[in-house]
Design a protein around this motif. Sequence first.
Motif, short mmCIF file in Angstrom:
data_model
loop_
_atom_site.label_atom_id
_atom_site.label_comp_id
_atom_site.label_asym_id
_atom_site.label_seq_id
_atom_site.Cartn_x
_atom_site.Cartn_y
_atom_site.Cartn_z
N LYS A 330 0.81 -1.22 0.00
CA LYS A 330 0.00 0.00 0.00
C LYS A 330 0.84 1.27 0.00
CE LYS A 330 -4.11 -2.01 2.18
NZ LYS A 330 -5.06 -1.93 3.32
N GLU A 331 2.15 1.12 0.17
CA GLU A 331 3.05 2.27 0.06
C GLU A 331 3.12 2.79 -1.37
OE1 GLU A 331 5.25 3.87 2.28
OE2 GLU A 331 4.27 2.92 3.98
N TRP A 332 2.72 1.94 -2.34
CA TRP A 332 2.79 2.32 -3.75
C TRP A 332 1.38 2.43 -4.33
CZ3 TRP A 332 6.06 -1.08 -1.37
CH2 TRP A 332 7.43 -0.77 -1.41
N PRO A 333 1.18 3.35 -5.26
CA PRO A 333 -0.13 3.42 -5.93
C PRO A 333 -0.45 2.08 -6.60
CG PRO A 333 1.22 5.34 -6.47
CD PRO A 333 2.11 4.39 -5.74
N LYS A 334 -1.73 1.83 -6.80
CA LYS A 334 -2.15 0.54 -7.36
C LYS A 334 -1.53 0.28 -8.73
CE LYS A 334 -6.54 0.10 -4.89
NZ LYS A 334 -8.01 -0.08 -5.02
N ASP A 335 -1.34 1.33 -9.51
CA ASP A 335 -0.80 1.12 -10.85
C ASP A 335 0.71 0.94 -10.87
OD1 ASP A 335 -0.04 3.68 -10.21
OD2 ASP A 335 -0.61 4.55 -12.15
N GLN A 336 1.34 0.92 -9.69
CA GLN A 336 2.78 0.68 -9.60
C GLN A 336 3.09 -0.61 -8.84
OE1 GLN A 336 5.07 4.06 -8.23
NE2 GLN A 336 3.84 5.51 -9.41
N ARG A 337 2.08 -1.43 -8.60
CA ARG A 337 2.28 -2.68 -7.90
C ARG A 337 2.36 -3.84 -8.89
NH1 ARG A 337 -2.78 -1.87 -3.72
NH2 ARG A 337 -2.10 0.14 -2.84
N THR A 401 11.47 -12.58 -10.95
CA THR A 401 12.27 -11.45 -11.42
C THR A 401 11.51 -10.57 -12.40
OG1 THR A 401 14.35 -12.65 -11.12
CG2 THR A 401 14.36 -10.82 -12.68
N GLU A 402 10.90 -11.19 -13.41
CA GLU A 402 10.29 -10.41 -14.49
C GLU A 402 8.90 -9.89 -14.12
OE1 GLU A 402 12.13 -9.61 -17.35
OE2 GLU A 402 13.57 -10.40 -15.90
N ILE A 403 8.08 -10.73 -13.53
CA ILE A 403 6.74 -10.27 -13.14
C ILE A 403 6.84 -9.29 -11.97
CG2 ILE A 403 4.47 -10.98 -12.32
CD1 ILE A 403 4.89 -13.66 -13.68
N GLY A 404 7.81 -9.50 -11.08
CA GLY A 404 7.97 -8.62 -9.93
C GLY A 404 8.42 -7.22 -10.30
N ARG A 405 8.97 -7.04 -11.52
CA ARG A 405 9.40 -5.72 -11.96
C ARG A 405 8.25 -4.90 -12.53
NH1 ARG A 405 13.30 -6.74 -16.26
NH2 ARG A 405 11.45 -6.86 -17.57
N GLN A 406 7.16 -5.56 -12.88
CA GLN A 406 6.02 -4.86 -13.49
C GLN A 406 5.47 -3.81 -12.52
OE1 GLN A 406 5.30 -5.29 -16.69
NE2 GLN A 406 7.02 -6.73 -16.67
N PRO A 407 4.93 -2.72 -13.04
CA PRO A 407 4.54 -2.46 -14.43
C PRO A 407 5.64 -1.86 -15.30
CG PRO A 407 3.83 -0.65 -13.07
CD PRO A 407 4.50 -1.63 -12.14
N TYR A 408 6.90 -1.99 -14.86
CA TYR A 408 8.00 -1.37 -15.59
C TYR A 408 8.75 -2.41 -16.42
CZ TYR A 408 7.34 2.69 -12.56
OH TYR A 408 6.81 3.76 -11.90
N ILE A 409 9.22 -1.98 -17.60
CA ILE A 409 10.16 -2.80 -18.36
C ILE A 409 11.59 -2.40 -17.99
CG2 ILE A 409 10.24 -1.30 -20.40
CD1 ILE A 409 10.24 -3.93 -22.08
N GLY A 412 11.38 1.99 -12.92
CA GLY A 412 11.30 3.40 -12.63
C GLY A 412 11.55 4.33 -13.79
N VAL A 413 11.83 3.78 -14.98
CA VAL A 413 12.18 4.62 -16.15
C VAL A 413 11.16 4.48 -17.27
CG1 VAL A 413 13.93 5.04 -17.93
CG2 VAL A 413 14.64 4.44 -15.60
N MET A 414 10.79 3.28 -17.62
CA MET A 414 9.88 3.05 -18.73
C MET A 414 8.89 1.95 -18.38
SD MET A 414 10.68 1.74 -22.63
CE MET A 414 11.70 3.15 -23.01
N ARG A 415 7.61 2.25 -18.55
CA ARG A 415 6.58 1.25 -18.31
C ARG A 415 6.49 0.28 -19.49
NH1 ARG A 415 2.39 2.06 -14.53
NH2 ARG A 415 2.81 3.82 -13.13
N THR A 416 6.01 -0.90 -19.20
CA THR A 416 5.86 -1.91 -20.24
C THR A 416 4.89 -1.45 -21.32
OG1 THR A 416 6.28 -3.63 -18.58
CG2 THR A 416 5.30 -4.33 -20.65
N THR A 417 3.84 -0.75 -20.92
CA THR A 417 2.85 -0.28 -21.89
C THR A 417 3.42 0.76 -22.83
OG1 THR A 417 2.08 1.29 -20.21
CG2 THR A 417 0.86 -0.78 -20.43
N GLU A 418 4.51 1.42 -22.42
CA GLU A 418 5.14 2.44 -23.25
C GLU A 418 6.16 1.86 -24.23
OE1 GLU A 418 5.08 5.84 -19.70
OE2 GLU A 418 6.94 4.81 -20.24
N ALA A 419 6.47 0.57 -24.08
CA ALA A 419 7.58 -0.03 -24.83
C ALA A 419 7.13 -0.86 -26.02
CB ALA A 419 8.42 -0.90 -23.89
N VAL A 420 5.83 -1.14 -26.11
CA VAL A 420 5.34 -2.09 -27.11
C VAL A 420 5.33 -1.46 -28.50
CG1 VAL A 420 2.90 -1.46 -26.91
CG2 VAL A 420 3.54 -3.82 -27.50
N SER A 421 5.45 -2.29 -29.52
CA SER A 421 5.42 -1.83 -30.91
C SER A 421 4.00 -1.43 -31.30
CB SER A 421 5.89 -2.94 -31.85
OG SER A 421 7.21 -3.31 -31.58
#
Length: 484
Positions: A330-337, A401-409, A412-421
């Motif tokens: 709960k320390e992080w917003p829902k969209d950053q968990r 490792t990979e799922i735990g990093r979500q929602p970032y690819i 803290g720099v780039m979200r996965t949704t921002e990286a897709v083709s």
Amino acid sequence: MHSIVLILSTLVKSFSGDSQAMIENLDSVLLSRIQFAFTLSFHIFFPAFTIGLASWLAVLEWRLLATGNTVYGVIYRMWVKIFAVTFGMGVVSGVVMSFQFGTNWSVFADKAGNILGPLLGYEVLTSFFLEASFLGIMLFGWNRVDRRIHFAATVIVAAGTLISAFWILSANSWMQTPRGFRIGENGLLYPTDWMQIVFNPSFPFRFVHMVTAAYLTTAFAAGGVGAFYLLRGRHVREGRVILGMAMIMAVFVAPLQLLFGDLHGLNTFSNQPAKVAAIEGLWETRRGAPLILFGWPDQAEEKTKYAVEIPKLSSLILTHDFNGEVRGLKEWPKDQRPPVLWVFWSFRAMVGLGTLMILTGLTALVLYIRKRLFDVRWFQYWCMAMIPAGFAAVLAGWFVTEIGRQPYIIQGVMRTTEAVSPVKALPIAISLGAFILTYAVVFGAGSYYIMKLIRKGPETEAEVYGSHGVKEPPLITGIVSEKE
């Protein structure tokens, strides 16, 4: 997993004739993630096996040179064929993954290419070419080149697998804990300090943890094969050597992996606390946080149901203080968990399998002391059952490792949704289906061939050493004793 439910539901709609609704419901980001997860899950099996297998082959040939015992050469000749097949399948599956950076993740490749491109290029230049070149000597130089030259080729290939792991894990670790870069006005990432990029905060811990996991994966896979030979009463001499060497790894390396995992966890706690909160299933920030052994994290209700807890143990492990503070989700917003359920249970699967490996090693030690290591049938069955344990543990660890990093690819720099083709979902769905069918055929055939080699077992010494005989392999005289 909600993604699987979504795909199944759209398939049901397609069979009912509602194809337009199916197309509209497809999510290109979700499908791209599933496709990459699918290809990664297949690919990781092969490096995890070949890293350990290459080093084991080097040990086998070293023992052959050091003792003159020809059984090591017989075992080597069997497993080098398996290494060649798995190496080839690893190359094929790795190429498929690299292409997806351009087809599915072109925005990510464009923005982070200045950093990840050189790292992946170094992997090819310093590792892949090295492995591919000397693999030919390993496969075709037996009885044709000096034993010392052949051994050197094996060592070089083993070193190449470790160098490959170095660069790949450096690149992936940078995505977890990015350092040494700046963001330009055009949104592209530029390197400013290559030492910080390569040796980013999580890299040393993840490298040691992954290489050790690869060694254990090979040890338990090989040990199960040795147990199979002993159980069937075939290739008994070779089976005893294979099982014995595997259990040495289980006795000494499996407990070390627990230590390396703990160090990696402490590093993650410092650099990716949201991932640790998901691993622990903790929602509220607490002092004296309990360790939740089992439970069911509910992301909607923000609590872990049916939790079985050990009081204050999580704080002790993570902070070395019974009353240490552990941050909750709960320390992080829902969209950053991250997706908590997958991270929570994948971690427990990994730790559970690691615990079984440690217990297997301790059991082997007790049986060895009692001089019964090679003739207890239930233990042989158990070692056979443990063949997939290392592969499953590695896969579970990569899920964490990979799922735990979500929602970032890039954390803290780039979200996965921002990286897709900018590709529509339907072509991705079609290519995903094609991948599944192709992988089933190609890797199914490769796995069948490996099983065939295992069932056949080692060649005879006459076949391995040819007309030179078994007592004096060519060019071994003068290097080691001729005694077996």
